[in-house]
Scaffold this motif. Structure first.
Motif, PDB file in Angstrom:
ATOM      1  N   ARG A   1       0.823  -1.203   0.000  1.00 37.61           N
ATOM      2  CA  ARG A   1       0.000   0.000   0.000  1.00 37.61           C
ATOM      3  C   ARG A   1       0.863   1.262   0.000  1.00 37.61           C
ATOM      4  O   ARG A   1       0.601   2.219  -0.707  1.00 37.61           O
ATOM      5  N   LYS A   2       1.923   1.210   0.817  1.00 38.82           N
ATOM      6  CA  LYS A   2       2.823   2.365   0.907  1.00 38.82           C
ATOM      7  C   LYS A   2       3.455   2.639  -0.464  1.00 38.82           C
ATOM      8  O   LYS A   2       3.500   3.784  -0.922  1.00 38.82           O
ATOM      9  N   ILE A   3       3.911   1.582  -1.108  1.00 38.28           N
ATOM     10  CA  ILE A   3       4.561   1.743  -2.410  1.00 38.28           C
ATOM     11  C   ILE A   3       3.553   2.272  -3.436  1.00 38.28           C
ATOM     12  O   ILE A   3       3.850   3.176  -4.205  1.00 38.28           O
ATOM     13  N   THR A   4       2.346   1.726  -3.406  1.00 39.80           N
ATOM     14  CA  THR A   4       1.311   2.180  -4.342  1.00 39.80           C
ATOM     15  C   THR A   4       1.063   3.675  -4.188  1.00 39.80           C
ATOM     16  O   THR A   4       0.905   4.395  -5.165  1.00 39.80           O
ATOM     17  N   ARG A   5       1.054   4.131  -2.950  1.00 34.25           N
ATOM     18  CA  ARG A   5       0.757   5.539  -2.703  1.00 34.25           C
ATOM     19  C   ARG A   5       1.906   6.459  -3.128  1.00 34.25           C
ATOM     20  O   ARG A   5       1.718   7.649  -3.272  1.00 34.25           O
ATOM     21  N   MET A   6       3.103   5.881  -3.296  1.00 35.68           N
ATOM     22  CA  MET A   6       4.246   6.717  -3.654  1.00 35.68           C
ATOM     23  C   MET A   6       4.201   7.154  -5.119  1.00 35.68           C
ATOM     24  O   MET A   6       4.909   8.070  -5.517  1.00 35.68           O
ATOM     25  N   PHE A   7       3.402   6.454  -5.914  1.00 34.10           N
ATOM     26  CA  PHE A   7       3.393   6.753  -7.350  1.00 34.10           C
ATOM     27  C   PHE A   7       2.007   7.169  -7.810  1.00 34.10           C
ATOM     28  O   PHE A   7       1.000   6.705  -7.280  1.00 34.10           O
TER      29      PHE A   7
ATOM     30  N   ILE B   1      10.921  -0.836  -9.337  1.00 37.81           N
ATOM     31  CA  ILE B   1       9.507  -0.604  -9.603  1.00 37.81           C
ATOM     32  C   ILE B   1       9.315   0.011 -10.979  1.00 37.81           C
ATOM     33  O   ILE B   1       9.901   1.033 -11.295  1.00 37.81           O
ATOM     34  N   ARG B   2       8.498  -0.676 -11.772  1.00 33.71           N
ATOM     35  CA  ARG B   2       8.218  -0.186 -13.114  1.00 33.71           C
ATOM     36  C   ARG B   2       6.713   0.042 -13.216  1.00 33.71           C
ATOM     37  O   ARG B   2       5.919  -0.788 -12.770  1.00 33.71           O
ATOM     38  N   GLY B   3       6.365   1.184 -13.763  1.00 30.73           N
ATOM     39  CA  GLY B   3       4.938   1.462 -13.867  1.00 30.73           C
ATOM     40  C   GLY B   3       4.651   2.399 -15.022  1.00 30.73           C
ATOM     41  O   GLY B   3       5.530   2.679 -15.828  1.00 30.73           O
ATOM     42  N   ASN B   4       3.414   2.875 -15.065  1.00 30.03           N
ATOM     43  CA  ASN B   4       3.031   3.809 -16.109  1.00 30.03           C
ATOM     44  C   ASN B   4       3.741   5.134 -15.888  1.00 30.03           C
ATOM     45  O   ASN B   4       3.379   5.910 -15.023  1.00 30.03           O
ATOM     46  N   GLY B   5       4.801   5.362 -16.640  1.00 30.51           N
ATOM     47  CA  GLY B   5       5.493   6.642 -16.544  1.00 30.51           C
ATOM     48  C   GLY B   5       6.598   6.692 -15.509  1.00 30.51           C
ATOM     49  O   GLY B   5       7.059   7.768 -15.168  1.00 30.51           O
ATOM     50  N   PHE B   6       7.033   5.569 -14.993  1.00 26.84           N
ATOM     51  CA  PHE B   6       8.168   5.589 -14.068  1.00 26.84           C
ATOM     52  C   PHE B   6       8.870   4.238 -14.054  1.00 26.84           C
ATOM     53  O   PHE B   6       8.302   3.205 -14.382  1.00 26.84           O
ATOM     54  N   ASP B   7      10.138   4.305 -13.675  1.00 29.70           N
ATOM     55  CA  ASP B   7      10.964   3.112 -13.612  1.00 29.70           C
ATOM     56  C   ASP B   7      12.017   3.447 -12.578  1.00 29.70           C
ATOM     57  O   ASP B   7      12.889   4.253 -12.826  1.00 29.70           O
ATOM     58  N   THR B   8      11.907   2.880 -11.402  1.00 31.82           N
ATOM     59  CA  THR B   8      12.746   3.411 -10.338  1.00 31.82           C
ATOM     60  C   THR B   8      13.198   2.327  -9.364  1.00 31.82           C
ATOM     61  O   THR B   8      12.700   1.201  -9.368  1.00 31.82           O
ATOM     62  N   ARG B   9      14.193   2.681  -8.553  1.00 33.99           N
ATOM     63  CA  ARG B   9      14.717   1.769  -7.547  1.00 33.99           C
ATOM     64  C   ARG B   9      14.530   2.381  -6.171  1.00 33.99           C
ATOM     65  O   ARG B   9      14.735   3.574  -5.993  1.00 33.99           O
ATOM     66  N   LEU B  10      14.140   1.541  -5.217  1.00 27.80           N
ATOM     67  CA  LEU B  10      13.992   2.039  -3.851  1.00 27.80           C
ATOM     68  C   LEU B  10      14.776   1.114  -2.935  1.00 27.80           C
ATOM     69  O   LEU B  10      14.960  -0.068  -3.234  1.00 27.80           O
ATOM     70  N   ASP B  11      15.220   1.655  -1.809  1.00 26.62           N
ATOM     71  CA  ASP B  11      15.820   0.781  -0.808  1.00 26.62           C
ATOM     72  C   ASP B  11      14.700   0.025  -0.108  1.00 26.62           C
ATOM     73  O   ASP B  11      13.723   0.624   0.323  1.00 26.62           O
ATOM     74  N   LYS B  12      14.860  -1.268  -0.017  1.00 34.18           N
ATOM     75  CA  LYS B  12      13.819  -2.076   0.617  1.00 34.18           C
ATOM     76  C   LYS B  12      13.539  -1.585   2.035  1.00 34.18           C
ATOM     77  O   LYS B  12      12.397  -1.559   2.483  1.00 34.18           O
TER      78      LYS B  12
ATOM     79  N   ASP C   1      -9.523   6.250 -20.009  1.00 32.44           N
ATOM     80  CA  ASP C   1      -8.417   6.246 -20.965  1.00 32.44           C
ATOM     81  C   ASP C   1      -7.166   5.556 -20.433  1.00 32.44           C
ATOM     82  O   ASP C   1      -6.226   5.305 -21.174  1.00 32.44           O
ATOM     83  N   ASN C   2      -7.138   5.307 -19.142  1.00 31.42           N
ATOM     84  CA  ASN C   2      -5.986   4.632 -18.553  1.00 31.42           C
ATOM     85  C   ASN C   2      -6.403   3.408 -17.753  1.00 31.42           C
ATOM     86  O   ASN C   2      -6.313   3.386 -16.539  1.00 31.42           O
ATOM     87  N   PRO C   3      -6.907   2.407 -18.437  1.00 27.50           N
ATOM     88  CA  PRO C   3      -7.355   1.220 -17.703  1.00 27.50           C
ATOM     89  C   PRO C   3      -6.188   0.568 -16.956  1.00 27.50           C
ATOM     90  O   PRO C   3      -5.045   0.639 -17.398  1.00 27.50           O
ATOM     91  N   CYS C   4      -6.487  -0.052 -15.825  1.00 26.07           N
ATOM     92  CA  CYS C   4      -5.447  -0.696 -15.019  1.00 26.07           C
ATOM     93  C   CYS C   4      -5.093  -2.056 -15.617  1.00 26.07           C
ATOM     94  O   CYS C   4      -5.844  -2.623 -16.403  1.00 26.07           O
ATOM     95  N   SER C   5      -3.957  -2.575 -15.175  1.00 18.16           N
ATOM     96  CA  SER C   5      -3.515  -3.849 -15.718  1.00 18.16           C
ATOM     97  C   SER C   5      -4.390  -5.005 -15.241  1.00 18.16           C
ATOM     98  O   SER C   5      -4.417  -6.067 -15.858  1.00 18.16           O
ATOM     99  N   ALA C   6      -5.119  -4.791 -14.134  1.00 13.37           N
ATOM    100  CA  ALA C   6      -6.001  -5.865 -13.655  1.00 13.37           C
ATOM    101  C   ALA C   6      -7.382  -5.789 -14.303  1.00 13.37           C
ATOM    102  O   ALA C   6      -8.234  -6.637 -14.062  1.00 13.37           O
TER     103      ALA C   6
END
Lengths: 52, 315, 296, 354
Positions: free
Chosen positions: B111-117, B133-144, D137-142
């Motif tokens: 949840r914490k990670i989700t909220r960061m992006f 972490i790779r996502g829509n519009g970001f690709d990043t590294r975090l310290d565990k 316009d930005n559907p989620c992967s799930a």
């Protein structure tokens, strides 16, 4: 109970043997007096369910 | 921790092939990022499905209750403590279990990670103490270390307290941890502030009971919230009923909770109900010098009498 | 045979208003039915005449009894549509609502919601032989059925009517006065039985329902239907007896029970497969049940 | 259907006009998640959210809802008689509902609006509501809406479909209610020929959907074979019997009815219920037809993917919103279950003839 926001003193514990009648009366009196002094609980009551 | 996977598969395979157990309870790879699914393997040829990484936060002790089979089970520090509690409470027999200890370096907080992006996270990998972490519009590294689940960051029992096999070398325990800063903050509040704090904490609760059902301590055949003769608590979305559920549930965990974080992790609306159980946990430590599930030899504080009990009413 | 579903319910009263609103009724009479005092029959009278007219029902249907402050409970209607002016329900004391109902007295106000569900397939049964098998307190809608069938306006619609009804002891039989009356008639073949009794004057059968059925029931054929209501154990052992007698599964009619809340097919808990016991049932043929997951 | 266009800068002014005639409701952020809430004075819906944590079903069908009230005071004439509860069924607008949630409302209507019975609470709330959708316009992967009979630009159940287009919204007006919405807002709308643009955008959004389910063989599958299949232990093992999947689901409709008394005043309420809860089906005798976790998990998926399909012939009881997938605490994934059920081989011909 106190941790989540009930006034201190509403819950009291005592250990009374079935032989200790005087102690029982004594404790009940003390507890009722203490609670009366606190007055009615205003927060943790549910006079009526509140839903849509 | 993903390097544990190979070793876990080998142990599981051996245990099943030698018929030491009938089933292995572990995890298989999840279908969404940062999730794995608790899984049972009954056949040695399926052990390749088992995985281990930083997304194995579900407490597997939950799956042992009243089982009759001989079971191999993976156990992190917290899982192992709950297995001890299960054994002490006669929900499973020690002889039925082959405990595969998994020294734990903490689980990551989805949840914490989700909220960061801002955008959606599509893939999360780990690499040597780092989270990719790779996502829509970001690709990043975090310290565990920065994205651990709250309870994992404060954990002082990462190694299993009881085990028959080990999936890896024991890890160093975290030291100088202040486990109860949040509880002290709450304790310092006035009565009214406390009331308001919990009102706000619980206002999103939908009573799905994921917290109690994810908890390995909640195994009663009929929970008090379901009991109808008599009915203890109303079943609607009334705020008082919701509060009654949460604080009574916490009471039922007194002296038994290991702060495994399963409840908080399971909650679909992100309520940190650990603030209830942590208070009880702290009290047990302060009053009785007790931490739950540390040994099969000692009885929990709520089922023993000691002449030196700190509460004066009991004497 | 005609598939029994609510879709074929031509003359159902449609509650366009509020199907959750119970009709207010007064308890007119309470009769203790059995020696263990766990079964009482309630005669209910509508407070409003218009409600009584709206409540048109068929033998085999049920209704939700509503107790303000306690909840609702689905109960088969024991009175017959040919009996006017009241409804009868025989209630076993078991849960929260029924226990409270057992503590109520004549004159008290409660509610009835219904009628609900489908009914025994009376159109199909017309011109046929009917075998009725009942056990324990699952005789309520069967009473309704028998009263209806024996009514002068209806009796000629059916051929032979045979009844096998059993209870644990003579004191546990429901509607004893009526049973004795039916026993005396020659247009219905009654076989009352008890599991055991030490009453020397007991002049009816002794034995479980399945063997009594085997001895007394008519052979099954295309013109003979069996209606079976009783505890699961009775049904389990009666089914092979009926098969042996030649009853095919589409000629065996049963009434199912499941936990219900709404009674009108909306709350979603009473389903067996895609069928809702409350709305598509509770009456199904064994043939229909065979094609459905056994989740009842 | 007419397509109109209005500037985003006039959005707030329009909403303020609408507030005089309607109650407004829309997605609002709270502690990191979005929920549908009644909008306060000057509060704006947050269209930046991917989707709300809970579905929009609670707007028409609140989690807890009063049905009747009554008095147990025997000195009153109408003691123990149920009385209707006064409710607010004045016109209301839901802003920014996603097409998946809107289609779900339509599926749920099949349950509450039947030939035999009408659920008055659900229907009146539904009738009072205008559904203003926001194309996705930005559907989620799930998300797997396109293979669940829905889609990011799907129109079923909506009165208006809004398409976010830079500095303005394109609105496809679908119903009378939708026309009233646009008129009441008083936006300076220009009729445009936006059909091809919307079509383009729809295709682009649909192309972004990466998850799929196969449902083609569910209808023809044999219920008893599916029910008895060996797949259920594997599917259900991890289930912890919480109600998350059913409560977050836009198409789950099961409820419970409860009486509650305070002093002499009582209420009959209904609350969402869940087939995942063990007490859902327990009889008074203690017998439970779905007593095991396997039976309950099977019921949920059989209901959505088989019983519903057979009963209504309207596809599966799922719109592919992906909430249960991403929120299940133990990662039970309906997409996987659906594939398993769809792929289950049909019973062999001999067995079927029997």
């Amino acid at each position: 109970m106190e941790h989540m926001g009930i006034e201190p003193g509403r819950i009291q514990f005592s250990w009374i043997s079935s032989a200790e009648a005087t102690k029982f009366v004594d404790v009940v009196n003390k507890v009722t007096d203490a609670i009366k002094e606190l007055g009615p609980n205003r927060s943790f009551v549910k006079p009526e369910t509140k839903v849509a | 921790m993903s390097e544990y996977t190979e070793s876990i598969r080998e142990i599981a395979k051996r245990l099943l092939e030698t018929c030491s157990v009938e089933m292995i309870i572990g995890f298989r790879k999840g279908t969404v990022p940062m999730m794995n699914e608790p899984h049972v393997i009954r056949n040695a040829r399926d052990t390749g499905d088992l995985v281990w990484d930083s997304n194995c936060g579900i407490n597997l002790a939950n799956y042992l209750t009243d089982r009759k089979e001989n079971i191999g089970i993976l156990a992190k520090g917290c899982d192992s403590r709950n297995i001890v509690t299960h054994i002490l409470e006669n929900k499973i027999k020690r002889e039925q279990l082959v405990i595969i200890g998994v020294p734990c370096k903490g689980m990551i907080d989805k949840r914490k990670i989700t909220r960061m992006f801002n955008g959606e996270i599509l893939e999360v990998l780990e690499d040597n103490g780092q989270i990719l972490i790779r996502g829509n519009g970001f690709d990043t590294r975090l310290d565990k270390a920065d994205v651990l689940q709250e309870n994992c960051a404060l954990c002082t029992h990462r190694n299993p307290v009881i085990y028959d096999e080990l999936a890896a070398e024991l890890v160093g325990e975290q030291e100088d941890i202040d486990r109860y800063e949040d509880v002290r903050k709450l304790e310092a509040m006035t009565t009214e502030e406390k009331w308001a704090y919990f009102d706000d904490l619980l206002k999103e609760c939908i009573r799905c009971y994921a917290c109690k059902n994810a908890c390995p301590l909640c195994y009663c055949p009929t929970c008090f919230v379901d009991e109808s003769k008599p009915q203890w608590v109303g079943k609607s979305q009334d705020a008082i009923d919701i509060r009654t559920f949460h604080f009574l549930r916490a009471f039922h965990c007194a002296g038994r909770c290991t702060d495994c974080g399963a409840c908080q992790r399971a909650c679909p609306v992100g309520i940190n109900m650990r603030v209830f159980t942590k208070k009880l946990e702290k009290d047990c430590l302060d009053l009785f010098d007790w931490e739950a599930g540390m040994s099969l030899e000692s009885r929990p504080p709520l089922d023993v009498y000691r002449p030196d009990d700190p509460d004066k009413f009991i004497k | 045979m005609e598939v029994i579903t609510a879709d074929s319910a031509r003359d159902r009263v449609e509650h366009v208003e509020n199907p959750y609103m119970p009709y207010p009724v007064r308890i007119d009479e309470i009769v203790v039915e059995t020696e263990d005092r766990n079964l009482k029959t309630y005669t209910l009278v509508f407070l409003n005449k218009a409600d009584e007219e709206a409540f048109t029902y068929h033998a085999g249907q049920f209704a939700e009894l509503s107790l303000a402050g306690r909840g609702e409970i689905p109960i088969g209607i024991a009175s017959s549509p040919v009996e006017k002016g009241f409804l009868k329900f025989t209630v076993n004391k078991a849960g929260v609502v029924t226990t409270h109902l057992h503590n109520m007295k004549e004159g008290d106000i409660m509610g009835v919601r219904g009628p609900m569900g489908n009914w025994f397939p009376w159109d199909t049964l017309e011109g046929k032989n009917v075998l009725i098998i009942g056990g324990g307190f699952a005789f309520t809608t069967l009473r309704s059925s028998i009263i209806s069938m024996l009514h002068p306006a209806n009796r000629s619609k059916f051929n032979d009517i045979t009844v096998v009804y059993g209870a644990r002891t003579p004191g546990m039989l429901l509607y004893k006065d009526e049973l004795i009356e039916w026993e005396k008639r020659d247009d219905i073949d009654m076989h009352i039985t008890v599991d055991a009794t030490d009453d020397p004057d007991w002049k009816y059968n002794v034995g479980f329902v399945p063997p009594v059925t085997e001895q007394k029931a008519p052979q099954g054929d295309k013109d003979t239907y069996a209606i079976v209501c009783g505890p699961p154990i009775m049904i389990k052992f009666t089914q092979p007896v009926l098969e042996k007698l030649g009853y095919t599964h589409d000629h065996i009619i049963m009434s199912l029970e499941n936990r219900m809340k709404c009674g009108i097919g909306m709350c979603g808990r009473c389903n067996i497969g895609k069928e809702l016991v409350c709305k598509d049932g509770p009456i199904f043929t064994l043939d229909q049940i065979n094609r459905t997951p056994r989740e009842y | 259907m007419p397509i109109v266009k209005f500037e985003k800068q006039n959005w707030e002014t329009g909403l303020n006009k609408l507030r005089r005639a309607y109650r407004l409701c829309g997605p609002v952020e709270d502690k990191g998640f979005h929920y549908f809430k009644d909008l306060g004075e000057a509060e704006l819906p947050d269209f930046g959210c991917l989707n709300t944590r809970l579905s929009a079903k609670g707007i028409v069908y609140p989690q807890s809802e009063d049905m009747f009230e009554y008095s147990l005071d025997e000195t009153l004439d109408d003691h123990h008689v149920m009385k209707d509860v006064q409710k607010d069924y004045s016109p209301r607008i839901v802003l920014g509902i996603r097409p998946c949630d809107a289609k779900a409302v339509k599926l749920v209507k099949l349950n509450f609006d039947t030939a035999d019975y009408k659920d008055p609470y659900w229907l009146r709330a539904w009738e009072a509501t205008t559904f203003v959708g926001l194309a996705c316009d930005n559907p989620c992967s799930a998300c797997f809406c396109t293979t669940a009979g829905c889609g990011p630009y799907h129109e079923e159940g909506l009165d208006v479909l809004l398409v976010d287009n830079d500095d303005h919204y394109m609105a496809r007006v679908l119903t009378e209610k939708g026309i009233r919405f646009i008129e009441t807002a008083g936006w300076d709308t220009t009729g445009v020929d936006g059909a091809s643009l919307i079509e383009e955008r729809r295709a682009a959004a649909e192309a972004k959907i990466v998850s799929h389910v196969s449902t083609d063989r569910l209808r023809g599958a044999d219920t008893m074979t599916l029910h008895a299949a060996g797949i259920w232990e594997d599917i259900s093992f991890s289930c912890i019997n919480c109600g998350t999947c059913t409560f977050v689901c836009p198409t789950c409709w099961c409820f419970d009815i409860q009486d509650e008394v305070h002093g002499k005043q009582g209420k009959r309420t209904r609350n969402w219920d869940s087939c995942m809860f063990p007490i859902f089906t327990v009889h008074t005798t203690g017998h439970n037809p779905r007593g095991s976790q396997l039976q309950r998990v099977r019921q949920r998926f059989m209901h959505k993917l088989k019983y519903f399909v057979d009963k209504y012939d309207q596809g599966i009881m799922c719109v592919g919103c992906g909430r249960c997938v991403s929120q299940c605490p133990v990662n039970i994934d309906i997409r996987r279950v659906c594939e398993l059920m769809n792929d289950l081989p049909a019973p062999d011909a001999c067995a079927a003839q029997e």
